[in-house]
Design a protein around this motif. Structure first.
Motif, PDB file in Angstrom:
ATOM      1  N   PHE A   1      -5.825   6.274  -0.024  1.00 14.30           N
ATOM      2  CA  PHE A   1      -5.214   5.293   0.873  1.00 14.30           C
ATOM      3  C   PHE A   1      -5.995   3.988   0.871  1.00 14.30           C
ATOM      4  O   PHE A   1      -5.421   2.897   0.784  1.00 14.30           O
ATOM      5  N   LEU A   2      -7.332   4.073   0.932  1.00 15.99           N
ATOM      6  CA  LEU A   2      -8.147   2.865   0.946  1.00 15.99           C
ATOM      7  C   LEU A   2      -7.946   2.050  -0.324  1.00 15.99           C
ATOM      8  O   LEU A   2      -7.794   0.825  -0.272  1.00 15.99           O
ATOM      9  N   LEU A   3      -7.930   2.730  -1.456  1.00 15.33           N
ATOM     10  CA  LEU A   3      -7.729   2.016  -2.719  1.00 15.33           C
ATOM     11  C   LEU A   3      -6.338   1.398  -2.772  1.00 15.33           C
ATOM     12  O   LEU A   3      -6.164   0.269  -3.251  1.00 15.33           O
ATOM     13  N   ALA A   4      -5.340   2.118  -2.257  1.00 14.72           N
ATOM     14  CA  ALA A   4      -3.978   1.576  -2.235  1.00 14.72           C
ATOM     15  C   ALA A   4      -3.908   0.329  -1.368  1.00 14.72           C
ATOM     16  O   ALA A   4      -3.168  -0.621  -1.679  1.00 14.72           O
ATOM     17  N   GLN A   5      -4.682   0.294  -0.280  1.00 19.40           N
ATOM     18  CA  GLN A   5      -4.700  -0.900   0.574  1.00 19.40           C
ATOM     19  C   GLN A   5      -5.270  -2.100  -0.179  1.00 19.40           C
ATOM     20  O   GLN A   5      -4.744  -3.212  -0.093  1.00 19.40           O
TER      21      GLN A   5
ATOM     22  N   PRO B   1     -10.529  -1.833   5.512  1.00 18.27           N
ATOM     23  CA  PRO B   1      -9.276  -2.578   5.649  1.00 18.27           C
ATOM     24  C   PRO B   1      -9.148  -3.372   6.947  1.00 18.27           C
ATOM     25  O   PRO B   1      -8.086  -3.903   7.236  1.00 18.27           O
ATOM     26  N   ARG B   2     -10.218  -3.476   7.735  1.00 22.77           N
ATOM     27  CA  ARG B   2     -10.030  -4.057   9.060  1.00 22.77           C
ATOM     28  C   ARG B   2      -9.621  -5.525   9.005  1.00 22.77           C
ATOM     29  O   ARG B   2      -8.876  -5.989   9.876  1.00 22.77           O
ATOM     30  N   PHE B   3     -10.072  -6.264   7.983  1.00 24.65           N
ATOM     31  CA  PHE B   3      -9.704  -7.682   7.924  1.00 24.65           C
ATOM     32  C   PHE B   3      -8.216  -7.864   7.660  1.00 24.65           C
ATOM     33  O   PHE B   3      -7.656  -8.940   7.930  1.00 24.65           O
ATOM     34  N   LEU B   4      -7.551  -6.834   7.116  1.00 26.05           N
ATOM     35  CA  LEU B   4      -6.111  -6.943   6.866  1.00 26.05           C
ATOM     36  C   LEU B   4      -5.337  -7.171   8.160  1.00 26.05           C
ATOM     37  O   LEU B   4      -4.237  -7.728   8.143  1.00 26.05           O
TER      38      LEU B   4
ATOM     39  N   TYR C   1     -10.321 -14.984  -4.006  1.00 28.63           N
ATOM     40  CA  TYR C   1     -10.574 -13.730  -3.320  1.00 28.63           C
ATOM     41  C   TYR C   1     -11.346 -12.759  -4.205  1.00 28.63           C
ATOM     42  O   TYR C   1     -10.915 -12.442  -5.325  1.00 28.63           O
ATOM     43  N   LEU C   2     -12.478 -12.296  -3.686  1.00 27.87           N
ATOM     44  CA  LEU C   2     -13.313 -11.317  -4.380  1.00 27.87           C
ATOM     45  C   LEU C   2     -13.243  -9.997  -3.628  1.00 27.87           C
ATOM     46  O   LEU C   2     -13.746  -9.873  -2.509  1.00 27.87           O
ATOM     47  N   GLN C   3     -12.592  -9.006  -4.239  1.00 28.94           N
ATOM     48  CA  GLN C   3     -12.513  -7.679  -3.653  1.00 28.94           C
ATOM     49  C   GLN C   3     -13.613  -6.799  -4.244  1.00 28.94           C
ATOM     50  O   GLN C   3     -13.893  -6.867  -5.447  1.00 28.94           O
ATOM     51  N   ILE C   4     -14.206  -5.969  -3.399  1.00 28.65           N
ATOM     52  CA  ILE C   4     -15.197  -4.995  -3.857  1.00 28.65           C
ATOM     53  C   ILE C   4     -14.748  -3.624  -3.370  1.00 28.65           C
ATOM     54  O   ILE C   4     -14.607  -3.388  -2.169  1.00 28.65           O
ATOM     55  N   THR C   5     -14.487  -2.735  -4.321  1.00 31.27           N
ATOM     56  CA  THR C   5     -14.120  -1.363  -3.997  1.00 31.27           C
ATOM     57  C   THR C   5     -15.115  -0.426  -4.680  1.00 31.27           C
ATOM     58  O   THR C   5     -15.929  -0.853  -5.491  1.00 31.27           O
TER      59      THR C   5
ATOM     60  N   ALA D   1       0.836  -1.202   0.000  1.00 27.91           N
ATOM     61  CA  ALA D   1       0.000   0.000   0.000  1.00 27.91           C
ATOM     62  C   ALA D   1       0.871   1.252   0.000  1.00 27.91           C
ATOM     63  O   ALA D   1       0.586   2.226  -0.721  1.00 27.91           O
ATOM     64  N   ARG D   2       1.946   1.239   0.784  1.00 31.08           N
ATOM     65  CA  ARG D   2       2.862   2.391   0.793  1.00 31.08           C
ATOM     66  C   ARG D   2       3.501   2.589  -0.566  1.00 31.08           C
ATOM     67  O   ARG D   2       3.690   3.727  -1.032  1.00 31.08           O
ATOM     68  N   ASP D   3       3.835   1.487  -1.221  1.00 32.53           N
ATOM     69  CA  ASP D   3       4.425   1.587  -2.558  1.00 32.53           C
ATOM     70  C   ASP D   3       3.455   2.222  -3.550  1.00 32.53           C
ATOM     71  O   ASP D   3       3.836   3.037  -4.393  1.00 32.53           O
ATOM     72  N   MET D   4       2.179   1.837  -3.435  1.00 28.99           N
ATOM     73  CA  MET D   4       1.175   2.415  -4.324  1.00 28.99           C
ATOM     74  C   MET D   4       1.043   3.916  -4.090  1.00 28.99           C
ATOM     75  O   MET D   4       1.014   4.710  -5.043  1.00 28.99           O
ATOM     76  N   LEU D   5       0.982   4.318  -2.836  1.00 30.16           N
ATOM     77  CA  LEU D   5       0.824   5.733  -2.514  1.00 30.16           C
ATOM     78  C   LEU D   5       2.039   6.544  -2.939  1.00 30.16           C
ATOM     79  O   LEU D   5       1.916   7.708  -3.343  1.00 30.16           O
ATOM     80  N   GLY D   6       3.199   5.936  -2.835  1.00 28.59           N
ATOM     81  CA  GLY D   6       4.424   6.642  -3.178  1.00 28.59           C
ATOM     82  C   GLY D   6       4.803   6.579  -4.636  1.00 28.59           C
ATOM     83  O   GLY D   6       5.859   7.096  -5.033  1.00 28.59           O
ATOM     84  N   GLY D   7       3.987   5.930  -5.450  1.00 32.33           N
ATOM     85  CA  GLY D   7       4.289   5.832  -6.873  1.00 32.33           C
ATOM     86  C   GLY D   7       5.337   4.792  -7.183  1.00 32.33           C
ATOM     87  O   GLY D   7       5.882   4.768  -8.298  1.00 32.33           O
TER      88      GLY D   7
END
Length: 533
Positions: free
Chosen positions: A494-498, A452-455, A471-475, A363-369
């Motif tokens: 941030f949520l999407l990056a998670q 993100p609580r299940f993470l 795994y089925l993700q819903i965003t 997630a940090r990598d996504m946010l940081g590009g």
């Protein structure tokens, strides 16, 4: 590995061995060698929970005194900002006690905004984090600090912090003049129900935390005894021996328990403690005995009732299961002992969580590009479909076909389905019904987790446990995004990056992941519901 329930003789032998090895008394005595030399260093720092029924007693008067002071000032709405065990235990405690507690354990901007906008004038905020480094909790704290300041309210009058002594959050909160409660640093988050993490928000909300500790005290001698009647040894043997035979899923059904939502707390304790090194126990939480997936129709499930034994419950006919009915404080301690013992039986360290950090880093990598944005496979009726690792057949062009393709990846004998909804769980609670729909459709164990609580709970099992899940993700697009004060990203980003980060880690480990991104419209939600059926 065979899939067969152990017989009574096997279970008796397992309990006898646990008694002979003095496992219960050694846990009570904080013997860190129980889980092998590789786990000893971590275990030596994580056994403080065995004495919390005694060591946490001084907190009762402190919390009660603060509660009376706050209520005297008209502050009677308690909001908890925390993740994992820091939020799940207080949620169960307060729901069981029938007292209101707003749990903010999300990065969803709509959910954060709704929590902040609701009666700020009477709100006190509990910020719970062992170090303060949990980005979700830090972001929530920043948002509340900003909201208080804009409203002309001193945050020091409204924010209470629970953290480990000497942590970065402890230092910062003390400098700001916040009321700080120190938790026991010798207790990990998922074992922290009876520490300040569980007791402070619950007590401020109005729960009788003194009674909770008394309930734990009344069972403490029993679960620490090297005796064949020790309920923790019996429970652990039921789960551990079955796991050795390939029965690696634990269905938890509410059977009229007084302890509302206990399965959700037990889920994170068991999944995060045991799911690693390709092994583990997957909890499958269902609403009640007549939920579609409450029937133990698959041979890889142990069935457990939370509440009194019921003749009309599927466990009565399954031939392999249990019922546990006890006061909440006693249940916390019982399941902590049993989970630690199961860890020894299946050969893992029940106190670490080696795969949780991987999703955080992604997630940090996504946010940081530092990683590329995902490319959509197609869009159908307001739902954009993403396939992280290229498993989706090229001829799939609809949401219905994509879901069917994911379920085709499911192992019919060992597999499970995990639904992960990165949405506002207060606004869209009906999405949890997705679990029942897919359980019925597949005939396989199916879990549901709010992101993100299940993470911070089952997320460890997904990546570290047996590679048997799909795994089925819903965003979704939020109604309106929200800045994180002092940070170069929004809550929505941030949520999407998670979600994307966790999908990339799962895909990198060979797990099939399908992400369905809704455009926020009712039409997209309707299309999802139709495709699931």
């Amino acid at each position: 590995m065979g899939l067969a329930y152990p017989d009574e003789q096997e279970l008796e032998k397992a309990v006898e061995q646990l008694v002979e090895d003095q496992v219960a008394s050694r846990i009570a005595g904080r013997d860190a060698s129980l889980w092998g030399p590789e786990a000893e260093e971590e275990a030596s720092k994580r056994l403080g929970w065995v004495d919390l029924h005694l060591t946490s007693v001084p907190l009762v008067e402190q919390v009660t005194s603060l509660r009376d002071d706050l209520r005297g000032r008209g502050l009677d709405r308690v909001v908890l900002c925390g993740m994992g065990g820091s939020s799940l235990a207080p949620e169960v405690i307060c729901a069981s006690a029938g007292v209101p507690l707003t749990v903010l354990d999300s990065s969803d901007p709509d959910m954060v905004r709704e929590a902040i906008d609701a009666d700020l004038e009477s709100t006190v905020v509990v910020v719970s984090s062992k170090s303060g480094g949990t980005v979700e909790t830090d972001s929530q704290r920043r948002a509340y600090e900003h909201a208080f300041e804009v409203a002309g309210i001193d945050p020091a009058e409204r924010i209470v912090v629970v953290t480990d002594p000497g942590s970065p959050l402890d230092v910062e909160a003390t400098e700001k003049g916040y009321r700080v409660f120190h938790a026991d640093p010798q207790v990990g988050g998922r074992y922290s129900a009876l520490t300040a993490f569980g007791l402070v928000p619950s007590g401020l909300a109005g729960a009788d935390i003194g009674a909770l500790l008394q309930e734990a005290d009344e069972i403490a001698e029993d679960v620490a005894a090297d005796d064949e009647t020790n309920p923790a040894l019996v429970l652990a043997a039921l789960i551990g021996v079955a796991n050795a035979r390939g029965v690696d899923k634990l269905l938890l059904a509410d059977a009229g328990s007084r302890n509302v939502g206990f399965g959700d707390w037990a889920e994170q304790l068991v999944a995060e403690s045991t799911g690693k090194q390709g092994r583990g126990v997957l909890p499958v939480v269902v609403a009640g005995p007549h939920s579609p997936n409450a029937d133990p129709s698959t041979p890889d499930e142990v069935v457990g009732m939370i509440g009194p034994m019921r003749d009309d419950h599927p466990v009565a006919a399954s031939g392999y299961g249990f019922a546990v009915d006890a006061p909440l404080g006693a249940l916390f301690l019982l399941w902590e002992y049993a989970t630690a013992i199961v860890g020894r039986m299946i050969g893992i360290d029940p106190f670490d969580q080696p795969d949780v950090e991987s999703a955080k880093q992604a997630a940090r990598d996504m946010l940081g590009g530092g990683s590329s944005a995902p490319v959509a496979a197609f869009t159908d009726q307001g739902v954009t479909v993403y396939d992280t690792s290229g498993w989706l057949p090229e001829d799939v062009t609809t949401v219905r076909e994509a879901i069917a393709a994911l379920l085709d990846e499911l192992d019919p004998e060992r597999g499970y389905v995990a639904v992960q909804a990165y949405l506002d769980r207060y606004r869209d609670p009906s999405l949890a019904e997705t679990r029942d729909v897919l359980a019925t459709r597949t005939g396989r164990p199916t879990t549901f987790g709010w992101g993100p609580r299940f993470l911070h709970s089952t997320g460890q099992y997904h990546k570290g446990g047996p590679a048997t899940g799909v795994y089925l993700q819903i965003t979704s697009d939020p109604d309106q995004d929200l800045d994180v004060p002092g940070r170069p990203f929004t809550f929505g980003q941030f949520l999407l990056a998670q979600a994307v980060g966790d999908a990339s880690v799962l895909s990198g480990r060979g797990r099939p992941v399908l992400r369905l991104h809704l455009d926020g419209s009712e039409g997209a939600r309707a299309a999802l519901r139709e495709a699931l059926g």
